[in-house]
Design a protein around this motif. Structure first.
Motif, PDB file in Angstrom:
ATOM      1  N   UNK A   5      28.562 -15.830  27.681  1.00 14.59           N
ATOM      2  CA  UNK A   5      27.286 -16.476  27.367  1.00 14.59           C
ATOM      3  C   UNK A   5      26.249 -16.199  28.444  1.00 14.59           C
ATOM      4  N   UNK A   6      26.694 -15.873  29.653  1.00 11.85           N
ATOM      5  CA  UNK A   6      25.773 -15.597  30.765  1.00 11.85           C
ATOM      6  C   UNK A   6      24.753 -14.524  30.395  1.00 11.85           C
ATOM      7  N   UNK A  23      29.117 -11.720  38.653  1.00 11.67           N
ATOM      8  CA  UNK A  23      29.333 -12.959  39.395  1.00 11.67           C
ATOM      9  C   UNK A  23      28.882 -12.751  40.842  1.00 11.67           C
ATOM     10  N   UNK A  24      28.106 -13.696  41.340  1.00  9.83           N
ATOM     11  CA  UNK A  24      27.461 -13.544  42.641  1.00  9.83           C
ATOM     12  C   UNK A  24      28.454 -13.388  43.786  1.00  9.83           C
ATOM     13  N   UNK A  25      29.574 -14.084  43.723  1.00  8.76           N
ATOM     14  CA  UNK A  25      30.511 -14.062  44.847  1.00  8.76           C
ATOM     15  C   UNK A  25      31.019 -12.649  45.116  1.00  8.76           C
ATOM     16  N   UNK A  45      17.463 -10.350  38.314  1.00  8.77           N
ATOM     17  CA  UNK A  45      17.234 -11.618  37.613  1.00  8.77           C
ATOM     18  C   UNK A  45      18.422 -12.545  37.808  1.00  8.77           C
ATOM     19  N   UNK A  46      18.132 -13.831  37.905  1.00  6.09           N
ATOM     20  CA  UNK A  46      19.219 -14.805  37.811  1.00  6.09           C
ATOM     21  C   UNK A  46      19.641 -14.876  36.350  1.00  6.09           C
ATOM     22  N   UNK A  47      20.951 -15.077  36.130  1.00  2.92           N
ATOM     23  CA  UNK A  47      21.454 -15.075  34.769  1.00  2.92           C
ATOM     24  C   UNK A  47      21.853 -16.424  34.230  1.00  2.92           C
ATOM     25  N   UNK A  92      25.911 -16.268  38.040  1.00  2.00           N
ATOM     26  CA  UNK A  92      25.855 -14.840  37.744  1.00  2.00           C
ATOM     27  C   UNK A  92      24.405 -14.395  37.549  1.00  2.00           C
ATOM     28  N   UNK A  93      24.243 -13.081  37.593  1.00  2.00           N
ATOM     29  CA  UNK A  93      22.905 -12.550  37.409  1.00  2.00           C
ATOM     30  C   UNK A  93      22.915 -11.097  36.980  1.00  2.00           C
TER      31      UNK A  93
END
Length: 327
Positions: free
Chosen positions: A50-51, A98-100, A117-119, A230-231
């Motif tokens: 869905x992100x 995923x940002x990590x 972009x941020x997601x 996530x982004x």
């Protein structure tokens, strides 16, 4: 991170070029490049989560075409699997990254990260730990000593879940995380390969609806509620060579994020096609937050949590990681 040390070995296993790309992409003959670099062509690796709904909303609403872009979408099961291809220039953007994992790659020098972009941000019950209906696991404490499926170990899932478990007086070091791609988690749980699964939408609602699986931990609860997860990420090399194209992509995604945030029906319409879920499941899933701007303070929460967990050698400058279009 253990998974990132082996990323280069994954490159051979992912087909990010060839005929499969054309099947999901835009038509080279449509629209105008509007003076964009590389003819406005961008290849995006995307997860079935869905992100990334805004990516498909932008495609279906022709928001990319309106910006002069020709976007090709390549489905992947894990965002880090596309990282070698991103470094090699085979893909230009990863959606649902995923940002990590990507902040860790940047920290280790494996990638010169740029966030376009941020997601998505965490909301209550959009990423939960579930067990079979007859499982002896009744509460978070019961997860100690048990095997829990995550998409990638040491990523945003385990980081946020560890924080939640600590807040509930559970020792996360006693939880055994097992790497299982999201689409295979329900089967792994059914077969008993894992005791629980940290599952994200849309797979979460599908598993609950089909199998009656039970939630034991709300993965969007405090202290990680509203945490960015996530982004849409790229590389410094790509945006420096293609600043106008990157800016056009950013504008289109921001418009699509606003649509996703304001009208869940738009998300429900695109989900079955790319996430491969039944149309009747789409209306009942829990959606994440869809940020309609890029925010340094919001992203700093991820960095602070990673720093506390000793996943970073040094704190990155979030402002320098966020792509800002030149006016």
């Amino acid at each position: 991170m253990r998974s990132l040390r082996r990323l280069t070995a994954v490159a051979a296993g992912i087909a990010l070029a060839g005929s499969s790309l054309a099947a999901c992409g835009g038509d080279d003959s449509s629209g105008s490049s509007k003076g964009l670099e590389h003819g406005g062509k961008i290849t995006v690796a995307s997860l079935p989560l869905v992100d990334g709904a805004a990516l498909y909303i932008a495609q279906s609403k022709k928001l990319f075409e309106a910006e002069g872009l020709k976007v090709t979408i390549q489905p992947v099961q894990q965002s880090t699997a596309a990282l070698p291809a991103l470094k090699a220039g085979q893909v230009d953007v990863i959606a649902g990254a995923n940002y990590v994992s990507f902040l860790s790659a940047n920290d280790q020098g494996a990638l010169h990260l740029k966030i376009l972009n941020e997601g998505a941000t965490l909301t209550s019950n959009m990423m939960n730990v579930i067990v079979k209906a007859n499982s002896p696991i009744k509460e978070p404490k019961d997860l100690e000593g048990k095997k829990v499926a995550v998409n990638i170990p040491n990523n945003i899932q385990s980081l946020t879940l560890d924080a939640i478990l600590r807040a509930k007086n559970v020792d996360p070091t006693k939880v055994k995380y097992v790497k299982v791609p999201f689409p295979q988690m329900s089967q792994a749980l059914d077969k008993g390969d894992v005791d629980a699964a940290h599952m994200v939408e849309p797979f979460l609602s599908d598993a609950q609806k089909k199998n009656g699986d039970r939630v034991v931990v709300d993965g969007g609860s405090e202290p990680v509620k509203d945490m960015p997860i996530s982004g849409y990420v790229s590389t410094q090399e790509f945006v420096s060579k293609n600043p106008k194209t990157a800016a056009a992509f950013q504008r289109a995604i921001l418009k699509a994020q606003a649509i996703a945030a304001g009208d869940r029906k738009q998300v429900e319409q695109v989900l079955p096609g790319y996430a491969r879920i039944p149309a009747q499941v789409a209306p009942v899933i829990t959606l994440p937050g869809y940020p309609t701007s890029n925010n340094e303070t919001r992203l700093q929460r991820v960095v602070d949590l990673m720093t506390a967990a000793k996943l970073l050698k040094s704190k990155p400058d979030i402002k320098s990681l966020l792509f800002t279009a030149q006016s």
